[in-house]
Design an enzyme around this catalytic site. Structure first.
Site, PDB file in Angstrom:
ATOM      1  N   GLU A 113       5.324   6.487   0.051  1.00  0.00           N
ATOM      2  CA  GLU A 113       5.787   5.170   0.303  1.00  0.00           C
ATOM      3  C   GLU A 113       7.028   4.943  -0.598  1.00  0.00           C
ATOM      4  O   GLU A 113       6.902   5.369  -1.791  1.00  0.00           O
ATOM      5  CB  GLU A 113       5.078   4.009   0.354  1.00  0.00           C
ATOM      6  CG  GLU A 113       3.949   3.984   1.453  1.00  0.00           C
ATOM      7  CD  GLU A 113       3.065   2.598   1.473  1.00  0.00           C
ATOM      8  OE1 GLU A 113       2.648   2.258   2.208  1.00  0.00           O
ATOM      9  OE2 GLU A 113       2.640   2.470   0.164  1.00  0.00           O
ATOM     10  N   CYS A 144      12.754   1.748  -5.162  1.00  0.00           N
ATOM     11  CA  CYS A 144      11.572   2.067  -5.932  1.00  0.00           C
ATOM     12  C   CYS A 144      10.827   3.374  -5.080  1.00  0.00           C
ATOM     13  O   CYS A 144      10.552   3.464  -4.145  1.00  0.00           O
ATOM     14  CB  CYS A 144      10.569   0.984  -6.041  1.00  0.00           C
ATOM     15  SG  CYS A 144       9.035   1.460  -6.593  1.00  0.00           S
ATOM     16  N   CYS A 179      -1.924   9.790  -7.132  1.00  0.00           N
ATOM     17  CA  CYS A 179      -1.513  10.007  -8.602  1.00  0.00           C
ATOM     18  C   CYS A 179      -2.991  10.570  -9.276  1.00  0.00           C
ATOM     19  O   CYS A 179      -4.109  10.035  -9.079  1.00  0.00           O
ATOM     20  CB  CYS A 179      -1.236   8.541  -9.397  1.00  0.00           C
ATOM     21  SG  CYS A 179      -0.773   8.810 -11.137  1.00  0.00           S
ATOM     22  N   CYS A 189      -5.365   4.789 -13.414  1.00  0.00           N
ATOM     23  CA  CYS A 189      -5.221   3.630 -13.922  1.00  0.00           C
ATOM     24  C   CYS A 189      -6.151   2.758 -13.077  1.00  0.00           C
ATOM     25  O   CYS A 189      -6.190   2.475 -11.840  1.00  0.00           O
ATOM     26  CB  CYS A 189      -3.937   3.136 -14.227  1.00  0.00           C
ATOM     27  SG  CYS A 189      -2.897   4.149 -15.105  1.00  0.00           S
ATOM     28  N   CYS A 192      -4.696   0.177 -10.538  1.00  0.00           N
ATOM     29  CA  CYS A 192      -3.582   0.596  -9.524  1.00  0.00           C
ATOM     30  C   CYS A 192      -4.014   1.055  -8.186  1.00  0.00           C
ATOM     31  O   CYS A 192      -5.165   2.057  -8.282  1.00  0.00           O
ATOM     32  CB  CYS A 192      -2.809   1.770 -10.449  1.00  0.00           C
ATOM     33  SG  CYS A 192      -1.635   2.414  -9.566  1.00  0.00           S
ATOM     34  N   GLU A 205       3.029   9.766 -11.257  1.00  0.00           N
ATOM     35  CA  GLU A 205       3.345   9.722 -12.501  1.00  0.00           C
ATOM     36  C   GLU A 205       4.682  10.708 -12.732  1.00  0.00           C
ATOM     37  O   GLU A 205       4.313  11.875 -12.641  1.00  0.00           O
ATOM     38  CB  GLU A 205       2.229  10.104 -13.634  1.00  0.00           C
ATOM     39  CG  GLU A 205       2.703  10.471 -14.958  1.00  0.00           C
ATOM     40  CD  GLU A 205       3.746   9.566 -15.581  1.00  0.00           C
ATOM     41  OE1 GLU A 205       3.346   8.512 -15.994  1.00  0.00           O
ATOM     42  OE2 GLU A 205       4.687   9.968 -16.004  1.00  0.00           O
ATOM     43  N   SER A 228       9.816   5.404 -14.955  1.00  0.00           N
ATOM     44  CA  SER A 228       8.501   4.745 -15.687  1.00  0.00           C
ATOM     45  C   SER A 228       7.309   5.657 -15.873  1.00  0.00           C
ATOM     46  O   SER A 228       6.969   6.512 -14.748  1.00  0.00           O
ATOM     47  CB  SER A 228       8.128   3.676 -14.751  1.00  0.00           C
ATOM     48  OG  SER A 228       6.909   2.985 -15.221  1.00  0.00           O
ATOM     49  N   SER A 281       4.494   2.071 -19.267  1.00  0.00           N
ATOM     50  CA  SER A 281       3.499   1.150 -18.727  1.00  0.00           C
ATOM     51  C   SER A 281       2.657   1.127 -19.775  1.00  0.00           C
ATOM     52  O   SER A 281       1.742   2.080 -20.114  1.00  0.00           O
ATOM     53  CB  SER A 281       3.051   1.798 -17.545  1.00  0.00           C
ATOM     54  OG  SER A 281       2.059   0.967 -16.901  1.00  0.00           O
ATOM     55  N   ASN A 328      -1.337  -7.897  -9.243  1.00  0.00           N
ATOM     56  CA  ASN A 328      -1.132  -8.167  -7.732  1.00  0.00           C
ATOM     57  C   ASN A 328      -2.452  -7.544  -7.194  1.00  0.00           C
ATOM     58  O   ASN A 328      -2.721  -6.139  -7.165  1.00  0.00           O
ATOM     59  CB  ASN A 328       0.094  -7.319  -7.227  1.00  0.00           C
ATOM     60  CG  ASN A 328       1.386  -8.001  -7.666  1.00  0.00           C
ATOM     61  OD1 ASN A 328       1.464  -9.046  -7.360  1.00  0.00           O
ATOM     62  ND2 ASN A 328       2.095  -6.891  -8.274  1.00  0.00           N
ATOM     63  N   CYS A 356       4.159  -4.213  -7.195  1.00  0.00           N
ATOM     64  CA  CYS A 356       3.519  -3.386  -8.332  1.00  0.00           C
ATOM     65  C   CYS A 356       2.073  -3.075  -8.322  1.00  0.00           C
ATOM     66  O   CYS A 356       1.213  -4.039  -8.302  1.00  0.00           O
ATOM     67  CB  CYS A 356       3.963  -3.930  -9.795  1.00  0.00           C
ATOM     68  SG  CYS A 356       5.735  -3.291 -10.159  1.00  0.00           S
TER      69      CYS A 356
END
Ligand code: SF4
Length: 352
Positions: free
Chosen positions: A96, A109, A116, A120, A123, A166, A197, A220, A294, A337
């Site tokens: 996405e 973005c 990933c 985390c 996430c 990442e 990031s 982050s 979120n 996010c």
């Protein structure tokens, strides 16, 4: 379509590579640059329509390369104009990318990996697991598609590698994409308008700073003490917080580092933790982005209330830090996010 599958994909080619290939195939020297102008400046990937290239050359080019951008499988808009696109990769994986309108300009973005590997705790992408790195073509194709959504808009674009993955664990693909994005013959985006990031991959960070010194860096951070950060971000057990911050202090930076801090109610949002964070960032030119969590299905954290966010922010401001609170856009379409993830059934459901 299927006959294009075995051909090299034009979006993977750097200009110097294309020049060499076309010279070997007998094309005149300027054709490679003409192709880049059509593909990147005019966002047109259909050789048959290229009026300044001879018909015979166009036909040969059409036969030599796969010209198709990645297909957009789905679009979702929220009420504030944030738009999420779901892309189908050639091997049927899906990723996405998100278009975010902001004060008269747009932020794109981008995803750098399918899934990933860093996991985390807050996430949704991390919860998906890792599939593979994206290629440069798969990254620039996201940019071309998002730009297409903007029609005639020719104002400023900010590009942020804050989607799935990442970026610094995919340094090869991201660096090749950054060349295509920032070079005048490519997408010609100022490197000052590009942010990478990272969760903190020090060797990748050093390579990025060497190869693209003007690209902005965001770290982050998410916790002011090593133990909590390791709990939230397992990568921190390998790349310690102190080492990362020592790196930024030693560089005597001319540009500020953005520190992203996802606020998790009752976990990392206490005023004492804000004071600890301010001490930690002392001596580093910093901007802190506070991102109230979120919620995503399956993640155990809660979003702090506005009073808690404001109290945390007030401590940082009092300590002289630049602070922006990002009440993320796109929550309604799960593109804020930390919410980007693609379900196994292929439906789109982003990282912090
Ligand atoms: S926050 Fe970033 S590094 Fe961490 S799991 Fe999500 S995508 Fe990966």
């Amino acid at each position: 379509m299927s006959e294009q599958l075995d051909k090299p994909w034009i979006l993977e080619k750097q200009l110097d590579e294309l020049k060499a290939e076309l010279a070997a195939a007998g094309f005149r020297g300027f054709v490679a640059r003409q192709i880049f102008q059509w593909v990147y400046h005019k966002n047109n990937q259909e050789p048959a329509s290229w009026s300044n290239i001879a018909k015979a050359d166009r036909e040969r080019l059409a036969a030599l390369y796969d010209w198709r951008p990645l297909p957009v499988l789905a679009r979702q808009d929220d009420e504030e104009g944030t738009r999420k696109l779901l892309f189908g990769l050639r091997d049927a994986l899906k990723v996405e990318a998100v278009l975010i309108p902001e004060k008269g300009r747009y932020t794109l973005c981008l995803s750098s990996q399918a899934g990933c590997p860093l996991g985390c705790a807050f996430c949704a992408t991390g919860a998906m697991g890792f599939r593979r790195n994206l290629t440069a073509g798969e990254i620039v194709s996201q940019v071309l598609a998002l730009k297409r959504e903007l029609g005639e808009y020719s104002g400023r674009l900010n590009l942020v590698f804050m989607g799935m993955g990442e970026p610094l664990l995919n340094y090869g693909g991201v660096a090749r994409a950054l060349r295509l994005i920032t070079e005048p013959d490519g997408l010609n985006v100022s490197p000052r308008h590009v942010t990478v990031s990272t969760a903190g991959v020090l060797d990748g960070l050093e390579r990025l700073e060497r190869d693209f010194p003007q690209v902005k860096i965001a770290l982050s951070l998410n916790a002011p003490d090593p133990a909590l950060r390791s709990e939230l971000m397992p990568v921190s057990r390998r790349e310690g917080l102190e080492g990362l911050l020592a790196h930024f202090r030693a560089r005597r930076l001319r540009q500020r580092i953005t520190f992203e801090y996802v606020l998790l109610a009752g976990v990392n949002d206490a005023p004492a933790q804000a004071r600890q964070l301010a001490r930690l960032l002392h001596g580093i030119p910093s901007k802190v982005n506070l991102i109230p969590f979120n919620p995503s299905p399956g993640l155990r954290f809660r979003r702090p209330d506005e009073a808690a966010v404001e109290a945390f922010r007030a401590v940082l401001l009092d300590k002289g830090l630049t602070v922006v609170t990002r009440w993320s856009k796109g929550r309604g379409i799960r593109s804020a996010c930390g919410q980007l993830a693609v379900r196994e059934d292929g439906q789109g459901e982003r990282k912090q």
